[in-house]
Design a protein around this motif. Structure first.
Motif, short mmCIF file in Angstrom:
data_model
loop_
_atom_site.label_atom_id
_atom_site.label_comp_id
_atom_site.label_asym_id
_atom_site.label_seq_id
_atom_site.Cartn_x
_atom_site.Cartn_y
_atom_site.Cartn_z
N ASP A 133 16.07 26.37 -33.09
CA ASP A 133 14.98 26.16 -34.04
C ASP A 133 13.63 26.66 -33.52
OD1 ASP A 133 16.11 24.36 -36.34
OD2 ASP A 133 16.96 23.52 -34.51
N GLY A 175 18.73 20.33 -19.35
CA GLY A 175 20.17 20.45 -19.10
C GLY A 175 21.03 20.46 -20.35
N HIS A 176 20.40 20.45 -21.53
CA HIS A 176 21.20 20.30 -22.75
C HIS A 176 21.73 21.61 -23.31
CE1 HIS A 176 20.85 16.11 -22.61
NE2 HIS A 176 21.24 15.92 -23.86
N LEU A 234 17.53 27.54 -12.78
CA LEU A 234 16.57 26.48 -13.12
C LEU A 234 17.22 25.48 -14.07
CD1 LEU A 234 13.39 28.65 -13.79
CD2 LEU A 234 13.83 27.18 -11.78
N LEU A 262 22.24 24.24 -20.56
CA LEU A 262 22.86 24.71 -19.31
C LEU A 262 24.11 23.91 -18.94
CD1 LEU A 262 22.85 26.55 -16.89
CD2 LEU A 262 21.15 25.08 -15.80
N THR A 297 14.00 20.48 -23.67
CA THR A 297 12.60 20.88 -23.54
C THR A 297 12.30 22.15 -24.32
OG1 THR A 297 12.94 22.31 -21.61
CG2 THR A 297 12.62 19.94 -21.17
C1 LIG Z 1 24.73 18.33 -28.96
C2 LIG Z 1 23.59 19.33 -28.92
C3 LIG Z 1 22.98 19.69 -30.12
C4 LIG Z 1 21.93 20.61 -30.11
N1 LIG Z 1 21.36 20.96 -31.30
C5 LIG Z 1 20.34 21.86 -31.31
C6 LIG Z 1 19.70 22.23 -32.53
O1 LIG Z 1 20.03 21.75 -33.63
N2 LIG Z 1 18.69 23.15 -32.48
C7 LIG Z 1 18.27 23.70 -31.29
O2 LIG Z 1 17.36 24.51 -31.30
N3 LIG Z 1 18.85 23.35 -30.12
C8 LIG Z 1 19.85 22.46 -30.10
N4 LIG Z 1 20.42 22.08 -28.91
C9 LIG Z 1 19.91 22.69 -27.67
C10 LIG Z 1 18.75 21.87 -27.09
O3 LIG Z 1 17.59 22.07 -27.87
C11 LIG Z 1 18.48 22.26 -25.64
O4 LIG Z 1 17.79 21.20 -25.10
C12 LIG Z 1 17.65 23.51 -25.43
O5 LIG Z 1 18.21 24.64 -26.04
C13 LIG Z 1 17.56 23.84 -23.95
O6 LIG Z 1 16.57 23.05 -23.36
P1 LIG Z 1 16.84 22.31 -22.01
O7 LIG Z 1 15.54 21.77 -21.57
O8 LIG Z 1 17.94 21.37 -22.21
O9 LIG Z 1 17.23 23.53 -21.04
P2 LIG Z 1 18.37 23.67 -19.94
O10 LIG Z 1 19.68 23.44 -20.54
O11 LIG Z 1 18.01 22.88 -18.73
O12 LIG Z 1 18.17 25.22 -19.57
C14 LIG Z 1 18.54 26.22 -20.49
C15 LIG Z 1 18.31 27.59 -19.85
O13 LIG Z 1 16.92 27.88 -19.72
C16 LIG Z 1 16.55 28.07 -18.35
N5 LIG Z 1 15.25 27.43 -18.23
C17 LIG Z 1 14.97 26.13 -18.55
N6 LIG Z 1 13.66 25.91 -18.40
C18 LIG Z 1 13.11 27.05 -17.97
C19 LIG Z 1 11.77 27.44 -17.65
N7 LIG Z 1 10.74 26.59 -17.76
N8 LIG Z 1 11.55 28.72 -17.22
C20 LIG Z 1 12.58 29.59 -17.13
N9 LIG Z 1 13.86 29.29 -17.43
C21 LIG Z 1 14.11 28.03 -17.84
C22 LIG Z 1 17.65 27.44 -17.53
O14 LIG Z 1 17.78 28.04 -16.26
C23 LIG Z 1 18.87 27.70 -18.42
O15 LIG Z 1 19.32 29.03 -18.23
C24 LIG Z 1 21.47 21.17 -28.88
C25 LIG Z 1 22.07 20.79 -27.68
C26 LIG Z 1 23.11 19.87 -27.69
C27 LIG Z 1 23.74 19.48 -26.38
#
Ligand SMILES: Cc1cc2nc3c(=O)[nH]c(=O)nc-3n(C[C@H](O)[C@H](O)[C@H](O)COP(=O)(O)OP(=O)(O)OC[C@H]3O[C@@H](n4cnc5c(N)ncnc54)[C@H](O)[C@@H]3O)c2cc1C
Length: 289
Positions: free
Chosen positions: A124, A34-35, A30, A37, A111
């Motif tokens: 967080d 993407g941040h 899923l 994955l 997200t």
């Molecule tokens: C430069 C940078 C700095 C960051 N700093 C922080 C920070 O300070 N604090 C913090 O907490 N995070 C931080 N993050 C992480 C950020 O919050 C990510 O967005 C978050 O961890 C993952 O959310 P996403 O929507 O991007 O998930 P994705 O990357 O799309 O997915 C992450 C994982 O979850 C799974 N997944 C996603 N949605 C679902 C769903 N609805 N049901 C089941 N599985 C699912 C995916 O298959 C994948 O395995 C940072 C990221 C980056 C790139």
């Protein structure tokens, strides 16, 4: 850095996403914001053959009130949580946490569901959601069920969800009047991720005694840890600076944090007591207003 090649398919409903997951099995993954994955794919820590996009599924990014709960769709981005009037009014501690994630780009794409499902020990939202007693609603081909936050984060990057399940919504009980919530974080100076953080929910009676307390600490283990000794130290007592200091001093009890190149285990334990106190004091201040 480039990821291994992969196919992309957009889902247009949760049911369609579940069918695509069943079709592609272990080769499918899923995609939400993407941040987490995509960086993992670029580092070749993950190499799914097919990305199944959830961002194209309508109805998963609302923030609404349902009875006594605030309900947040799994695809809601951090920036929308940080800026939500409903969140700021009822659970400002959640807005605190969403507003200190990464940078503007991360907060506009990442997200809540992705953060929770990814279960990074330095994230967080898992910490504040544990303090707020969140429930996670997941859907599979067999139907929907719910996990309590206390049972959800089971290990490093591991949750109680099965691989064939999708997190769709997060339920947050709206606390009674006299409640304050807050989140305090020591960020790593290079990455911005959590070194140690604390989330607190404090309900005080009119007399000033503590009617309820939930405190969760991040950065000390594989996921958020409930600071039960801290909570018990406050329960039923007047919330004086002395009570809060004594309670916060217990925030790292019975924890065994991992050392890393930035912080020793002792330093993390000490910082946990400082940030627990910050979060409790900020929550209490909001409970008074
Ligand atoms: C430069 C940078 C700095 C960051 N700093 C922080 C920070 O300070 N604090 C913090 O907490 N995070 C931080 N993050 C992480 C950020 O919050 C990510 O967005 C978050 O961890 C993952 O959310 P996403 O929507 O991007 O998930 P994705 O990357 O799309 O997915 C992450 C994982 O979850 C799974 N997944 C996603 N949605 C679902 C769903 N609805 N049901 C089941 N599985 C699912 C995916 O298959 C994948 O395995 C940072 C990221 C980056 C790139």
């Amino acid at each position: 850095m480039f990821p291994a090649s992969f196919d992309y398919v957009a889902a247009h409903s949760v049911e369609e996403a579940l069918q695509l997951m069943a079709k592609h099995g272990e080769e499918g993954k899923l995609l939400a914001g993407g941040h987490s994955l995509l960086p993992a794919m670029k580092l070749r820590l993950a190499a799914p053959r097919v990305l199944i996009d959830l961002a194209t599924v309508p109805g998963l990014s609302d923030i609404r009130v349902d009875g006594k709960n605030l309900v947040i769709g799994a695809l809601t981005v951090h920036a929308d949580i940080a800026g939500s009037e409903l969140v700021r009014k009822h659970l400002p501690g959640l807005a605190d946490a969403a507003s200190v994630i990464g940078d503007v780009q991360v907060r506009n794409r990442g997200t809540i569901g992705g953060s929770v499902a990814h279960a990074d020990p330095a994230a967080d939202l898992p910490v504040i959601l544990t303090a707020l007693d969140a429930s996670f609603v997941v859907q599979s081909a067999n139907g929907r069920h719910t996990f309590a936050a206390d049972d959800f984060f089971t290990d490093f990057y591991t949750t109680a969800m099965n691989a064939n399940e999708i997190l769709t919504e997060i339920y947050l009980p709206m606390p009674p009047s006299g409640t304050g919530t807050a989140y305090a974080k020591l960020p790593h100076p290079a990455s911005g991720y959590v070194v140690v953080s604390a989330g607190a929910l404090i309900t005080k009676q009119a007399s000033g005694t503590c009617a309820a307390a939930r405190v969760a600490i991040g950065g000390l283990g594989s996921g958020p840890i409930r600071a039960i000794a801290t909570e018990m130290e406050m329960q039923g007592k007047p919330l004086t600076p002395q009570t809060i200091a004594a309670a916060a001093a217990k925030a790292a009890e019975e924890t065994d944090p991992m050392e890393d190149s930035y912080a020793s285990a002792d330093y993390k334990r000490h910082v946990a007591t400082v940030y627990a106190r910050k979060a409790i004091e900020a929550a209490l201040e909001r409970a008074r207003n």
